[in-house]
Design a protein around this motif. Structure first.
Motif, short mmCIF file in Angstrom:
data_model
loop_
_atom_site.label_atom_id
_atom_site.label_comp_id
_atom_site.label_asym_id
_atom_site.label_seq_id
_atom_site.Cartn_x
_atom_site.Cartn_y
_atom_site.Cartn_z
N GLY A 191 -16.80 -27.18 -41.55
CA GLY A 191 -16.93 -27.92 -40.28
C GLY A 191 -17.51 -27.19 -39.35
N SER A 192 -18.46 -26.25 -39.48
CA SER A 192 -18.86 -25.36 -38.57
C SER A 192 -19.98 -25.84 -37.48
CB SER A 192 -19.69 -24.18 -39.37
OG SER A 192 -19.20 -23.55 -40.10
N ALA A 193 -20.38 -27.01 -37.74
CA ALA A 193 -21.00 -27.72 -36.52
C ALA A 193 -20.53 -27.52 -35.24
CB ALA A 193 -21.51 -29.23 -36.98
N LYS A 194 -19.16 -27.83 -35.32
CA LYS A 194 -18.62 -27.94 -33.97
C LYS A 194 -18.62 -26.65 -33.01
CE LYS A 194 -13.80 -27.39 -35.88
NZ LYS A 194 -14.02 -27.59 -37.20
N ASN A 195 -18.85 -25.46 -34.08
CA ASN A 195 -18.72 -23.95 -33.45
C ASN A 195 -20.25 -23.35 -33.23
OD1 ASN A 195 -16.02 -23.78 -33.66
ND2 ASN A 195 -16.31 -23.68 -35.63
N LEU A 196 -21.31 -24.10 -33.55
CA LEU A 196 -22.66 -23.75 -33.33
C LEU A 196 -22.89 -24.28 -31.93
CD1 LEU A 196 -24.13 -24.74 -36.73
CD2 LEU A 196 -23.97 -22.58 -36.01
N PRO A 197 -24.19 -23.77 -31.17
CA PRO A 197 -24.29 -24.15 -30.01
C PRO A 197 -24.94 -25.70 -29.96
CG PRO A 197 -25.67 -22.28 -30.65
CD PRO A 197 -24.81 -22.73 -31.81
N PRO A 198 -23.86 -26.40 -29.07
CA PRO A 198 -24.19 -27.74 -28.99
C PRO A 198 -25.65 -28.47 -28.80
CG PRO A 198 -22.24 -27.20 -27.88
CD PRO A 198 -22.67 -25.89 -28.12
N SER A 199 -26.27 -27.67 -28.32
CA SER A 199 -27.72 -27.96 -27.87
C SER A 199 -28.64 -27.66 -29.02
CB SER A 199 -28.46 -26.88 -26.73
OG SER A 199 -28.23 -25.70 -27.11
N CYS A 200 -28.35 -26.96 -30.04
CA CYS A 200 -29.11 -26.70 -31.56
C CYS A 200 -28.64 -27.78 -32.00
CB CYS A 200 -28.88 -25.36 -31.70
SG CYS A 200 -29.90 -24.83 -33.06
N ALA A 201 -27.36 -27.76 -32.39
CA ALA A 201 -26.77 -28.82 -33.57
C ALA A 201 -26.81 -30.34 -33.25
CB ALA A 201 -25.12 -28.32 -33.34
N SER A 202 -27.09 -30.82 -31.76
CA SER A 202 -27.58 -31.85 -31.72
C SER A 202 -28.87 -32.09 -31.77
CB SER A 202 -26.72 -32.11 -30.26
OG SER A 202 -27.63 -31.64 -29.32
N PRO A 206 -27.18 -29.34 -38.32
CA PRO A 206 -26.71 -28.17 -37.73
C PRO A 206 -26.84 -26.93 -38.63
CG PRO A 206 -25.43 -30.25 -37.47
CD PRO A 206 -26.51 -30.58 -38.41
N SER A 207 -27.03 -26.91 -39.74
CA SER A 207 -27.02 -25.71 -40.87
C SER A 207 -28.47 -25.06 -40.22
CB SER A 207 -27.15 -26.22 -42.23
OG SER A 207 -28.31 -26.96 -42.51
N LEU A 208 -29.43 -25.72 -39.64
CA LEU A 208 -30.73 -25.14 -39.40
C LEU A 208 -30.35 -23.91 -38.18
CD1 LEU A 208 -33.32 -27.70 -39.64
CD2 LEU A 208 -32.88 -25.98 -41.05
N CYS A 209 -29.32 -24.19 -37.58
CA CYS A 209 -28.69 -23.31 -36.36
C CYS A 209 -28.24 -21.99 -36.80
CB CYS A 209 -27.94 -24.25 -35.37
SG CYS A 209 -28.40 -25.63 -34.62
N ILE A 253 -32.33 -19.21 -31.62
CA ILE A 253 -33.03 -18.46 -30.48
C ILE A 253 -33.23 -19.19 -29.13
CG2 ILE A 253 -34.32 -16.68 -29.39
CD1 ILE A 253 -33.90 -15.34 -32.43
N PRO A 254 -33.94 -20.20 -29.29
CA PRO A 254 -34.48 -21.03 -27.92
C PRO A 254 -33.27 -21.61 -27.08
CG PRO A 254 -35.85 -21.53 -29.92
CD PRO A 254 -34.63 -20.79 -30.51
N TYR A 255 -32.27 -21.84 -27.95
CA TYR A 255 -30.98 -22.20 -27.37
C TYR A 255 -29.92 -21.31 -26.72
CZ TYR A 255 -32.75 -26.60 -29.42
OH TYR A 255 -33.39 -27.67 -29.86
#
Length: 180
Positions: free
Chosen positions: A23-34, A38-41, A48-50
């Motif tokens: 459930g790592s999506a919630k721990n990734l930068p929201p701007s990236c994951a949205s 999410p796995s691309l983050c 990095i851009p985020y």
């Protein structure tokens, strides 16, 4: 995105499974994951851009972990033809060296899309290494890797103390080599 020697996206699939399992999506930068899967983050070129905080990247075109786990994961080499090469680049055949050099070029392409920033710096060597930055000698030794005549310590100091504009130290002569 990094591919295996057979052109598959093993590492991307693995990170997708990690995100799903934990459930790592919630721990990734929201701007990236949205903005993307999410796995691309997990991949620097996407996250990095985020990143808003200052960031200095120290890595190699030919990171040993990436070669072992992204380019030639064990399941793709059942005859162990890459074993000696993955340990020491000088043990590689000519064709293996070419594959690794192409892998390094692909790594560098991830930096092309990033806009220059005074808060972001890079020190990218051509060494076949992973984790050596934890050794003091790797930072300060007279034999430590240099890029544009700078050691890691000098490059980080220039970036941290804002001494020289953009701080993008990327080996201008990339070829896979063994260091330290």
């Amino acid at each position: 995105m990094r591919k295996t020697i057979f052109g598959t996206s093993y590492i991307q699939e693995m990170y997708h499974k990690v995100v799903t399992l934990h459930g790592s999506a919630k721990n990734l930068p929201p701007s990236c994951a949205s903005a993307m899967e999410p796995s691309l983050c997990f991949f620097p070129q996407h996250v990095i851009p985020y990143v808003q905080t200052p960031l200095f990247i120290i890595n190699s075109h030919y990171d040993a972990w990436q070669i072992n786990n992204t380019l030639v994961p064990a399941y793709l080499d059942p005859q162990h033809t890459w074993d000696h090469c993955k340990v020491l680049i000088s043990n590689c055949s000519f064709s293996q060296r070419i594959i690794i050099q192409v892998f390094g070029v692909e790594f560098l392409k991830a930096f092309e899309g990033l806009t220059p920033s005074y808060t972001r710096g890079y020190f990218i060597t051509s060494c076949h290494t992973h984790s050596q930055i934890i050794w003091t000698s790797y930072w300060y030794s007279a034999t430590s890797p240099r890029v544009l005549n700078k050691t890691i310590a000098e490059a980080v100091a220039d970036w941290y103390f804002d001494r020289a504009g953009f701080h993008q130290y990327i080996d201008p002569y990339p070829c896979a080599r063994d260091c330290l």
